[in-house]
Design a protein around this motif. Structure first.
Motif, PDB file in Angstrom:
ATOM      1  N   UNK A 315       0.904  -1.285   0.353  1.00 55.33           N
ATOM      2  CA  UNK A 315      -0.226  -0.074  -0.176  1.00 55.33           C
ATOM      3  C   UNK A 315       1.200   1.441   0.139  1.00 55.33           C
ATOM      4  N   UNK A 316       1.968   1.102   0.520  1.00 56.62           N
ATOM      5  CA  UNK A 316       3.084   2.355   0.562  1.00 56.62           C
ATOM      6  C   UNK A 316       3.417   3.239  -0.535  1.00 56.62           C
ATOM      7  N   UNK A 317       2.983   2.436  -1.698  1.00 57.39           N
ATOM      8  CA  UNK A 317       3.799   3.708  -3.103  1.00 57.39           C
ATOM      9  C   UNK A 317       2.656   4.920  -3.433  1.00 57.39           C
ATOM     10  N   UNK A 318       1.717   3.734  -3.028  1.00 56.05           N
ATOM     11  CA  UNK A 318       0.227   4.821  -3.657  1.00 56.05           C
ATOM     12  C   UNK A 318       0.142   6.077  -2.701  1.00 56.05           C
ATOM     13  N   UNK A 319       0.886   5.486  -1.544  1.00 54.95           N
ATOM     14  CA  UNK A 319       0.777   6.674  -0.127  1.00 54.95           C
ATOM     15  C   UNK A 319       1.680   7.713  -0.760  1.00 54.95           C
ATOM     16  N   UNK A 320       2.695   7.149  -1.696  1.00 53.35           N
ATOM     17  CA  UNK A 320       4.231   8.054  -1.762  1.00 53.35           C
ATOM     18  C   UNK A 320       3.557   9.056  -3.481  1.00 53.35           C
ATOM     19  N   UNK A 321       3.133   8.310  -4.059  1.00 55.41           N
ATOM     20  CA  UNK A 321       2.634   9.225  -4.727  1.00 55.41           C
ATOM     21  C   UNK A 321       1.130   8.079  -5.545  1.00 55.41           C
ATOM     22  N   UNK A 322       0.233   9.312  -6.022  1.00 56.87           N
ATOM     23  CA  UNK A 322      -0.592   8.818  -6.383  1.00 56.87           C
ATOM     24  C   UNK A 322      -1.311   9.079  -8.317  1.00 56.87           C
TER      25      UNK A 322
END
Length: 427
Positions: A315-322
């Protein structure tokens, strides 16, 4: 049956798998089309939306009692009954569409009856698996189901759309046909079931009165219903599994709705929105293959710790880049561990649950997850305009993180052994 090939060679398992697969196909074919038909007959987006809400609400309410019904009656007639009722319902819809007599009220009625039937007696198919598969093979059998369901979900909507494009009533005809196949396959089942009232209760076992003497002292529906909850909480392990699974399911569902609503809000093309679901299905299909290979070889507790951490980490990547493609791959990989959770963690619970308690335990496990998930769409829709995508997704990310912490720091989950040791393990 000591080997995986053993249950594939069993006529009972093949008949069960055929019936269960046909039911899944029938549901997938019509699921995509029902909202389209609702809009075409009502000319109202609101009506189409409320139809889905009605179906979900009825399934959740009836599902609480469906497990008790399934455990109180022989499952083979229930499986056949569900298939026959669904066949008649959707064949009637297709006939009414052909003659131009389908209206909103009739469609609401059919969807309501279908949802109630599925929730009240449709669980009999899953509950019957424990009567067919040995404890050691149960996790592998569930992993096969996970892969099958992912494939059906991935192909069901496009095929339903193609059939709808040919003739709007055609998906319902095909759905009715596969339900007929389900009923025919279920008729070939030979289940050696134990359906009885409880007389003694221990750590992992429940005594039953034989069928011949059961009628004279049959317990009430309410007693059997409450027993499902009491039995499920007789040890510390099941409540902790329920807590971890429910929070993870809440977080996953919340992120799913957040992604969908976010993409709609920024004007993403419908095809690209639908592609998100395709990515998830591919992730789950890959996960089911891994689950099938690992289910009888690895320590379940340690594998669950890894699986829950993986779900959170992706989930972390989508929190950093949407951006679209970051969300796409992050979302797809996030779904990868869940077939392993379903086949191993839940597989352990149901393999250790007595056959005549399968329906009630399934209802107890699913109820908290369903209640929490009911609020996911509303929460995502309310938070997105105020907080934006990242903050909204982060709230559901926290729920998934708490779920992982329960798994990591709970001996009741971490100590679940590999499937070959399940017969001697305590639930």
């Amino acid at each position: 049956m000591s080997t995986t090939t053993g249950f594939w060679q069993s006529r009972g398992y093949v008949s069960w798998f055929t019936a269960d697969t046909a039911v899944a196909v029938g549901s997938a074919l019509r699921g995509f089309v029902v909202p389209l038909i609702a809009f075409s007959v009502s000319h109202s987006l609101s009506t189409a939306g409320w139809l889905s809400t009605l179906s979900i609400a009825l399934q959740q309410v009836c599902g609480l009692f469906g497990g008790t019904i399934v455990d109180r009656h022989p499952r083979k007639p229930l499986i056949i009954g569900n298939a026959v009722i669904q066949m008649l319902l959707w064949a009637s819809v297709s006939l009414l569409m052909v003659i131009g007599r389908l209206n909103t009220l009739i469609l609401f009625g059919v969807v309501a009856v279908s949802a109630c039937t599925t929730s009240l007696i449709g669980q009999a198919t899953d509950a019957a698996l424990r009567s067919i598969i040995s404890m050691q093979n149960y996790a592998k059998a569930r992993s096969i189901n996970e892969g099958r369901d992912a494939t059906i979900n991935m192909a069901g909507s496009p095929i339903g759309g193609i059939l709808y494009g040919i003739q709007p009533w055609l998906p319902f005809v095909c759905s009715a046909v596969v339900y007929a196949i389900a009923g025919g396959s279920a008729a070939r089942l030979h289940l050696h079931e134990r359906t009885g009232i409880v007389t003694t209760r221990g750590e992992d076992t429940v005594g039953v009165i034989s069928t011949g003497t059961r009628k004279a002292g049959r317990s009430s529906f309410l007693d059997d219903f409450l027993l499902g909850w009491k039995w499920s909480f007789h040890s510390q392990r099941i409540p902790l599994i329920i807590a971890a699974a429910s929070l993870m399911n809440f977080g996953l569902s919340g992120i799913q709705y957040t992604i969908q609503l976010h993409l709609i809000n920024i004007g993403t093309q419908p095809f690209r929105i639908g592609l998100m679901d395709t990515g998830v299905c591919v992730g789950m299909l890959v996960g089911s293959v891994l689950a099938n290979r690992l289910s009888d070889k690895v320590h379940v507790g340690r594998t669950m710790c890894v699986a829950f951490i993986m779900a959170v980490a992706f989930v972390i990547p989508m929190l950093l880049d949407s951006s679209y493609w970051v969300i796409f791959f992050s979302y797809a990989f996030m779904a990868l561990p869940f077939p392993m959770v379903n086949s191993m963690l839940l597989g352990f619970v149901f393999s250790k649950t007595e056959e005549h308690m399968q329906g009630r335990v399934a209802a107890v496990i699913s109820a908290p997850a369903q209640v929490l998930s009911m609020f996911c769409s509303g929460m995502a829709g309310s938070l997105l305009p105020v907080s934006g995508f990242t903050a909204t997704a982060a709230i559901f990310f926290v729920a998934m993180t708490v779920s992982s912490l329960i798994t990591l720091f709970t001996a009741a989950i971490k100590t679940i052994p590999q499937s070959s040791q399940w017969p001697s393990a305590q639930l």
